[in-house]
Design a protein around this motif. Structure first.
Motif, short mmCIF file in Angstrom:
data_model
loop_
_atom_site.label_atom_id
_atom_site.label_comp_id
_atom_site.label_asym_id
_atom_site.label_seq_id
_atom_site.Cartn_x
_atom_site.Cartn_y
_atom_site.Cartn_z
N GLY A 125 0.81 -1.22 0.00
CA GLY A 125 0.00 0.00 0.00
C GLY A 125 0.84 1.25 0.00
N VAL A 126 1.98 1.23 0.69
CA VAL A 126 2.87 2.40 0.72
C VAL A 126 3.42 2.69 -0.67
CG1 VAL A 126 5.06 3.27 1.62
CG2 VAL A 126 3.48 2.09 3.14
N VAL A 127 3.77 1.64 -1.39
CA VAL A 127 4.30 1.82 -2.75
C VAL A 127 3.25 2.45 -3.64
CG1 VAL A 127 5.35 0.68 -4.74
CG2 VAL A 127 5.78 -0.20 -2.43
N ARG A 128 2.02 1.98 -3.53
CA ARG A 128 0.94 2.51 -4.37
C ARG A 128 0.63 3.97 -4.02
NH1 ARG A 128 -1.40 -2.52 -2.80
NH2 ARG A 128 -1.13 -4.10 -4.41
N GLU A 129 0.58 4.27 -2.73
CA GLU A 129 0.15 5.60 -2.30
C GLU A 129 1.25 6.65 -2.42
OE1 GLU A 129 -1.87 7.80 1.61
OE2 GLU A 129 -1.48 5.63 1.63
N TRP A 130 2.49 6.26 -2.16
CA TRP A 130 3.56 7.25 -2.02
C TRP A 130 4.69 7.13 -3.03
CZ3 TRP A 130 3.42 11.45 1.02
CH2 TRP A 130 2.45 11.48 2.02
N GLY A 131 4.75 6.03 -3.76
CA GLY A 131 5.90 5.78 -4.62
C GLY A 131 6.21 6.91 -5.59
N GLU A 132 5.22 7.30 -6.36
CA GLU A 132 5.45 8.35 -7.36
C GLU A 132 5.82 9.68 -6.71
OE1 GLU A 132 2.62 8.17 -10.97
OE2 GLU A 132 1.59 7.07 -9.36
N ARG A 133 5.19 9.97 -5.59
CA ARG A 133 5.46 11.25 -4.92
C ARG A 133 6.89 11.30 -4.39
NH1 ARG A 133 1.72 14.06 -0.25
NH2 ARG A 133 2.95 15.95 -0.02
N VAL A 134 7.38 10.18 -3.87
CA VAL A 134 8.77 10.13 -3.41
C VAL A 134 9.71 10.46 -4.56
CG1 VAL A 134 10.60 8.61 -2.56
CG2 VAL A 134 8.31 8.47 -1.56
N LEU A 135 9.51 9.80 -5.69
CA LEU A 135 10.40 9.97 -6.83
C LEU A 135 10.29 11.37 -7.42
CD1 LEU A 135 9.74 6.49 -8.43
CD2 LEU A 135 11.75 7.18 -7.12
N ALA A 136 9.06 11.92 -7.47
CA ALA A 136 8.86 13.26 -8.01
C ALA A 136 9.55 14.32 -7.15
CB ALA A 136 7.38 13.57 -8.12
N SER A 137 9.72 14.01 -5.86
CA SER A 137 10.38 14.97 -4.96
C SER A 137 11.89 15.01 -5.17
CB SER A 137 10.08 14.60 -3.50
OG SER A 137 10.85 13.49 -3.10
N GLY A 138 12.42 14.07 -5.94
CA GLY A 138 13.86 13.98 -6.13
C GLY A 138 14.53 13.01 -5.19
N THR A 139 13.74 12.36 -4.33
CA THR A 139 14.27 11.38 -3.39
C THR A 139 14.24 9.99 -4.04
OG1 THR A 139 13.39 12.69 -1.56
CG2 THR A 139 14.00 10.42 -1.06
N LEU A 150 6.11 4.34 -11.99
CA LEU A 150 7.27 4.46 -11.11
C LEU A 150 8.56 4.53 -11.92
CD1 LEU A 150 6.38 1.94 -8.25
CD2 LEU A 150 6.43 4.43 -8.10
N ARG A 151 8.66 3.73 -12.96
CA ARG A 151 9.87 3.74 -13.79
C ARG A 151 10.01 5.06 -14.55
NH1 ARG A 151 11.79 -1.68 -14.43
NH2 ARG A 151 10.29 -3.20 -13.63
N ALA A 152 8.87 5.68 -14.85
CA ALA A 152 8.90 6.93 -15.61
C ALA A 152 9.05 8.15 -14.70
CB ALA A 152 7.63 7.07 -16.45
N ALA A 153 8.77 7.98 -13.41
CA ALA A 153 8.80 9.11 -12.48
C ALA A 153 10.24 9.53 -12.20
CB ALA A 153 8.08 8.76 -11.19
N GLY A 154 10.39 10.72 -11.70
CA GLY A 154 11.71 11.23 -11.34
C GLY A 154 11.57 12.66 -10.88
N PRO A 155 12.71 13.26 -10.54
CA PRO A 155 14.10 12.83 -10.80
C PRO A 155 14.64 11.77 -9.84
CG PRO A 155 14.09 14.94 -9.68
CD PRO A 155 12.66 14.62 -9.97
N GLY A 156 13.90 11.38 -8.80
CA GLY A 156 14.36 10.30 -7.95
C GLY A 156 14.41 8.99 -8.71
N ARG A 157 15.24 8.07 -8.22
CA ARG A 157 15.41 6.77 -8.88
C ARG A 157 14.77 5.68 -8.04
NH1 ARG A 157 21.74 7.81 -9.07
NH2 ARG A 157 21.06 8.57 -7.01
N VAL A 158 14.20 4.67 -8.70
CA VAL A 158 13.54 3.57 -8.00
C VAL A 158 14.41 2.33 -8.09
CG1 VAL A 158 12.15 2.86 -10.01
CG2 VAL A 158 11.41 2.27 -7.68
N TYR A 159 14.53 1.62 -6.95
CA TYR A 159 15.30 0.39 -6.87
C TYR A 159 14.44 -0.68 -6.21
CZ TYR A 159 19.18 3.73 -7.38
OH TYR A 159 20.01 4.73 -7.80
#
Length: 265
Positions: A70-84, A103-112
């Motif tokens: 649920g955390v990934v769904r709710e917050w994942g894109e926002r984390v990456l969009a913040s640059g984190t 998630l793969r398209a979001a940024g500038p943060g990177r997802v692992y």
């Protein structure tokens, strides 16, 4: 990387406690725990300040998700969009292909993603560049009590609770199974991430009252070779639905992101 990697941890459960304790004890050179996010008041239980998600994004270079899909769904894109940057433990969320693509398209943060309780994913990912695998199978065996789900009918629950030997609970693809077992089958999604196809991975979930170890068997074959990985882990005493090794897989990923030399990448 230059400087210290400032890490925020989401979730103070079995995985989060082990990861947070290791960071606090400076067992991962180059990485520091700066805050914890959890929906329960932790008081003095956490070794770093408990903050809101928004504040964590301001403090951190990397967010470690250890709290569920649920955390990934709710917050994942926002984390990456913040640059984190974001390190995901609950890979089962990625069975939602639209979310995975966003998630793969979001940024500038990177997802692992961390491999969690199964090995060989690096090799499967490398083999994938040679061409598609013809067959990929995963068999996961766990204690019956860790597999009970709200959607199960009385007949299936009775079979699980009265089992004296292995019982097949579900058979399907890596797209279907993690949705049904959101806390127990992240491995299925991780294998699918490695081979690049949710529908190519056939998954069997087996309940076994004699399963003192949680077992994952991955079998894959294609034109370029055949591969088999068989792992058996002790369940985490605080959360038998996950294996003891999972937080250490997260820590290995953190060490690589913090720039530790000598890592197998």
């Amino acid at each position: 990387m230059n400087g210290t990697l400032r890490v925020g941890l989401v979730g103070w459960g079995a995985i989060g406690r082990a990861v947070g304790t290791a960071l606090t004890e400076h067992r991962i050179p180059g990485a520091e725990l700066v805050c914890v996010v959890d929906n329960r008041p932790l008081g003095d239980a956490a070794p770093a300040p408990q903050v809101s998600f928004d504040e964590a994004l301001e403090r951190c270079d990397l967010i470690v998700e250890a709290a569920g899909q649920g955390v990934v769904r709710e917050w994942g894109e926002r984390v990456l969009a913040s640059g984190t940057d974001l390190l995901i433990a609950s890979t089962g969320a990625l069975t939602d292909e639209e979310l995975s693509e966003r998630l793969r398209a979001a940024g500038p943060g990177r997802v692992y993603f961390t491999g969690g309780a199964v090995g060989g994913l690096d090799l499967l990912q490398a083999v994938r560049s040679l061409g598609p695998l013809d067959e990929v199978r995963l068999t996961t065996t766990k204690l019956p009590g860790t597999l009970e789900q709200p959607w199960m009918d009385e007949e299936l629950l009775s079979r699980l609770r009265s089992a004296t030997g292995p019982v097949e609970v579900m058979c399907g693809t890596a797209r279907e199974v993690p949705v049904k077992f959101p806390k127990s089958t992240n491995v299925a999604a991780s294998v699918a991430l490695a081979v690049g196809d949710l529908d190519a991975v056939r998954v069997r979930v087996v309940a076994d009252p004699g399963a003192h170890h949680t077992r994952h068997v991955v079998e894959a074959s294609g034109a370029h070779g055949s591969y088999r990985f068989d792992v058996a882990h002790l369940p985490d005493p605080a959360n038998p639905a996950t294996s003891q090794v999972v937080p250490h897989a997260v820590l290995r990923s953190l060490a690589a992101l913090a720039g530790r030399t000598g890592q197998i990448l």
